[in-house]
Design an enzyme around this catalytic site. Structure first.
Site, PDB file in Angstrom:
ATOM      1  N   TYR A  62      10.699   0.616  -9.918  1.00  0.00           N
ATOM      2  CA  TYR A  62       9.929  -0.628  -9.943  1.00  0.00           C
ATOM      3  C   TYR A  62      10.162  -1.387 -11.247  1.00  0.00           C
ATOM      4  O   TYR A  62      10.292  -2.608 -11.256  1.00  0.00           O
ATOM      5  CB  TYR A  62       8.428  -0.362  -9.751  1.00  0.00           C
ATOM      6  CG  TYR A  62       8.113   0.428  -8.510  1.00  0.00           C
ATOM      7  CD1 TYR A  62       7.065   1.340  -8.496  1.00  0.00           C
ATOM      8  CD2 TYR A  62       8.880   0.288  -7.352  1.00  0.00           C
ATOM      9  CE1 TYR A  62       6.777   2.082  -7.364  1.00  0.00           C
ATOM     10  CE2 TYR A  62       8.606   1.042  -6.217  1.00  0.00           C
ATOM     11  CZ  TYR A  62       7.561   1.939  -6.223  1.00  0.00           C
ATOM     12  OH  TYR A  62       7.288   2.691  -5.115  1.00  0.00           O
ATOM     13  N   GLU A 116       0.822  -1.218   0.000  1.00  0.00           N
ATOM     14  CA  GLU A 116       0.000   0.000   0.000  1.00  0.00           C
ATOM     15  C   GLU A 116       0.854   1.267   0.000  1.00  0.00           C
ATOM     16  O   GLU A 116       0.550   2.226  -0.677  1.00  0.00           O
ATOM     17  CB  GLU A 116      -0.921  -0.017   1.231  1.00  0.00           C
ATOM     18  CG  GLU A 116      -1.717   1.244   1.491  1.00  0.00           C
ATOM     19  CD  GLU A 116      -2.892   1.437   0.541  1.00  0.00           C
ATOM     20  OE1 GLU A 116      -3.311   0.466  -0.112  1.00  0.00           O
ATOM     21  OE2 GLU A 116      -3.386   2.576   0.446  1.00  0.00           O
TER      22      GLU A 116
END
Lengths: 175, 170
Positions: A145, A97
């Site tokens: 990422y 999250e």
């Protein structure tokens, strides 16, 4: 160079994590929703939600450790908050999250260390994937990422995130 | 017009739900990604600590009809956590069989999810939809949802398989 370890958060870390959550949210893109501070959680909510009998989330913290001769103690400089989700295709998975590293500690691979720890925890729990979301203007995070092997599903497959909230929800529920 | 009720799924519904999951994956053109089986759904949803919760849309026979009730749609959800708002709901899957679409069943499922989420103290629920699925996007917007990818630029990322093992050093 600072030595940083990634460990599971303890109840006593909640104050530090709450401070980092606030710092992270205080610097959104102008005009974005994330500038709003309505409905803030407090440290006590974080404590109750994460350290009760059935925690709603799990959290890792990045803790900088003092070098030889340094008088100051360890210091929480980043965190990764996650929970388990369920894919009707793959079963239980993890959703990261929040992930955040204090600006003065960025560029030292701490974000990558947190991501790697999440991958390890997820695999240990039998999960075959973990997901997260990132804002399209946050190129630094998107590049990180992708460099670590993540796939942008919004770009690759066209997934859009939708949200129902507040008055809309109450109206739908007939409340 | 068929009468449909939305109720909590029971363990015995897992076979029907699994079939609908496969139908939905085929519709999304991603059916090769379905790896779980009915027994996983059963174990994961009806054990001591369920990983998910599920609603089913069940059509009920009219007067004089011999066939029994039939599961014609489902909404599978779980609880998530927002560092700003606390516990929320994520609607992972929502699907209604094509021959039952256009009758407001999808809306009924969404409304039930909203009700369940509010009853649990949640202030929002989220879901994802493919950008070419205009029918679904229009429905959610008509019901009041906001497209956060369009409005705020959120992108969904995923790490999986070999990439994860490499990151974890396994």
């Amino acid at each position: 160079m600072v030595f940083v370890q990634i460990r599971e958060a303890k109840e006593g870390d909640c104050g530090h994590i709450m401070r980092l959550i606030r710092v992270k949210s205080a610097s959104p893109k102008p005009g974005s929703h994330r500038g709003s501070t309505s409905g803030w959680r407090g440290g006590e909510d974080l404590r109750a939600d994460g350290f009760g009998e059935n925690p709603f989330y799990h959290c890792l913290v990045a803790e900088s450790l003092p070098g030889p001769g340094e008088s100051q103690g360890p210091c929480v400089v980043g965190y990764g908050l996650y929970y388990f989700i369920y894919s009707t295709w793959k079963g239980r998975n993890v959703y990261l999250e929040d992930i955040y590293v204090k600006p003065e500690y960025q560029g030292q691979g701490i974000g990558s260390k947190i991501i790697k720890k999440v991958a390890e925890v997820a695999l240990d729990k039998g999960c075959s994937q973990f997901r997260l979301s990132v804002l399209d203007w946050n190129k630094r995070a998107m590049d990180l990422y992708k460099a670590l092997g993540a796939q942008d599903l919004t770009e690759a497959e066209g997934w859009h995130s939708f949200r129902f909230e507040g008055e809309v929800m109450r109206k739908l529920a007939g409340k």
